[in-house]
Design a protein around this motif. Structure first.
Motif, PDB file in Angstrom:
ATOM      1  N   ASP A   8       0.866  -1.167   0.000  1.00  0.00           N
ATOM      2  CA  ASP A   8       0.000   0.000   0.000  1.00  0.00           C
ATOM      3  C   ASP A   8       0.917   1.236   0.000  1.00  0.00           C
ATOM      4  O   ASP A   8       2.092   1.138   0.368  1.00  0.00           O
ATOM      5  CB  ASP A   8      -0.857  -0.058   1.281  1.00  0.00           C
ATOM      6  CG  ASP A   8      -1.600   1.229   1.541  1.00  0.00           C
ATOM      7  OD1 ASP A   8      -2.264   1.728   0.612  1.00  0.00           O
ATOM      8  OD2 ASP A   8      -1.521   1.743   2.683  1.00  0.00           O
ATOM      9  N   ASP A  10      -0.243   5.043   0.934  1.00  0.00           N
ATOM     10  CA  ASP A  10      -0.529   6.039   1.980  1.00  0.00           C
ATOM     11  C   ASP A  10      -0.534   5.430   3.374  1.00  0.00           C
ATOM     12  O   ASP A  10      -1.249   4.462   3.642  1.00  0.00           O
ATOM     13  CB  ASP A  10      -1.882   6.708   1.712  1.00  0.00           C
ATOM     14  CG  ASP A  10      -1.825   7.626   0.501  1.00  0.00           C
ATOM     15  OD1 ASP A  10      -0.778   8.262   0.280  1.00  0.00           O
ATOM     16  OD2 ASP A  10      -2.837   7.700  -0.220  1.00  0.00           O
ATOM     17  N   ASN A  11       0.249   6.029   4.240  1.00  0.00           N
ATOM     18  CA  ASN A  11       0.395   5.583   5.631  1.00  0.00           C
ATOM     19  C   ASN A  11       0.957   4.160   5.745  1.00  0.00           C
ATOM     20  O   ASN A  11       0.810   3.509   6.767  1.00  0.00           O
ATOM     21  CB  ASN A  11      -0.931   5.719   6.402  1.00  0.00           C
ATOM     22  CG  ASN A  11      -1.377   7.167   6.465  1.00  0.00           C
ATOM     23  OD1 ASN A  11      -0.548   8.067   6.577  1.00  0.00           O
ATOM     24  ND2 ASN A  11      -2.670   7.411   6.378  1.00  0.00           N
ATOM     25  N   THR A  12       1.597   3.723   4.645  1.00  0.00           N
ATOM     26  CA  THR A  12       2.383   2.487   4.677  1.00  0.00           C
ATOM     27  C   THR A  12       3.805   2.834   4.241  1.00  0.00           C
ATOM     28  O   THR A  12       4.709   2.870   5.059  1.00  0.00           O
ATOM     29  CB  THR A  12       1.767   1.392   3.792  1.00  0.00           C
ATOM     30  OG1 THR A  12       0.497   1.012   4.342  1.00  0.00           O
ATOM     31  CG2 THR A  12       2.660   0.161   3.718  1.00  0.00           C
ATOM     32  N   ASP A 165      -1.610  -0.740   5.824  1.00  0.00           N
ATOM     33  CA  ASP A 165      -2.213  -0.319   7.098  1.00  0.00           C
ATOM     34  C   ASP A 165      -3.738  -0.460   7.099  1.00  0.00           C
ATOM     35  O   ASP A 165      -4.368  -0.334   8.146  1.00  0.00           O
ATOM     36  CB  ASP A 165      -1.844   1.141   7.412  1.00  0.00           C
ATOM     37  CG  ASP A 165      -2.561   2.114   6.489  1.00  0.00           C
ATOM     38  OD1 ASP A 165      -2.391   1.984   5.256  1.00  0.00           O
ATOM     39  OD2 ASP A 165      -3.307   2.984   6.982  1.00  0.00           O
ATOM     40  N   ASP A 170      -6.460  -3.513   2.632  1.00  0.00           N
ATOM     41  CA  ASP A 170      -5.188  -4.225   2.428  1.00  0.00           C
ATOM     42  C   ASP A 170      -5.207  -5.663   2.957  1.00  0.00           C
ATOM     43  O   ASP A 170      -4.791  -6.584   2.261  1.00  0.00           O
ATOM     44  CB  ASP A 170      -4.048  -3.461   3.114  1.00  0.00           C
ATOM     45  CG  ASP A 170      -3.864  -2.067   2.522  1.00  0.00           C
ATOM     46  OD1 ASP A 170      -3.992  -1.941   1.291  1.00  0.00           O
ATOM     47  OD2 ASP A 170      -3.612  -1.125   3.286  1.00  0.00           O
TER      48      ASP A 170
HETATM   49 MG   LIG Z   1      -2.978   3.088   3.574  1.00  0.00          MG
END
Ligand SMILES: [Mg+2]
Length: 216
Positions: A8, A10-12, A165, A170
């Motif tokens: 992933d 974003d924020n991963t 995340d 995911d």
């Molecule tokens: Mg994410």
């Protein structure tokens, strides 16, 4: 099992939350939004932002610039602001050097996701980037994972890993596609339910280390 790792974005691989909060602050002061409006705006852009959201933002706050101009400014700001830690870039390179195919599967518009992957330097360290807008499907649909695998020349039927995340997008999605999974937890605990990740890692660098040590 083939060595396939789908990440992933974003924020991963990149922190989206920090730059997003900064963007809301800057946007709010630029257009003189009050604290309540500012909180509403953060809520509005929290999960995902599409160009159409700026029609609503423009109308709600009576802003002069066109929605198109606001969207473009947002894309430039976010692409410039997201970064990927050096040890994560290095980890992606190590994976590829040791025979892994590395893909990104990300929900979002092609324009901004591609810009973020380029500006953060990630593009040089992965085999493929699959954004949902261009793919015509989105996580957690199984077809999205199939496309991400195919874009880097892998066959999802031969297995692989999904690292991210997102609980539904995911992990539950990756599992439905037949992949093993690593959930990037941050400081959260797994919410439970029938599907659980194969591994939990606090950040993506530790997830990469797990892949490197688990699959020899
Ligand atoms: Mg994410």
């Amino acid at each position: 099992m083939q060595r396939l790792a789908i990440f992933d974005l974003d924020n991963t691989l990149v922190d989206r939350q920090g730059p997003l909060t900064d963007w809301v602050s800057e946007f709010s002061s630029q257009y003189a939004l009050n604290d309540l409006d500012r909180a509403d705006l953060l809520q509005l852009v929290h999960a995902r932002v599409y160009p159409s959201a700026f029609e609503a933002i423009r109308a709600q706050y009576g802003l002069a610039p066109s929605a198109e101009a606001l969207w473009r400014d947002y894309c430039v700001y976010m692409a410039r602001s997201v970064t990927c830690p050096a040890d994560v870039l290095e980890g992606l390179s190590t994976l590829r050097r040791t025979g892994w195919k590395v893909a990104i599967a990300t929900n979002g518009t092609t324009e901004i996701q591609t810009a973020k992957v380029a500006m953060s330097g990630i593009v040089a360290h992965v085999d493929a980037v699959c954004a949902s807008e261009a793919a015509g499907v989105r996580k957690p649909e199984v077809a999205m994972f199939e496309k991400a695998a195919a874009t880097c020349g892998a066959d999802i039927a031969l297995g692989g890993w999904m690292i991210g995340d997102g609980v539904d997008t995911d992990i539950r999605g990756g599992r439905a596609a037949g992949l093993r999974t690593i959930w990037i937890s941050g400081s959260r605990t797994w919410p439970g339910g029938e599907v659980a990740p194969d591994h939990v890692a606090p950040d993506v660098r530790q997830a990469i280390d797990l892949l490197l040590s688990t699959v020899s």
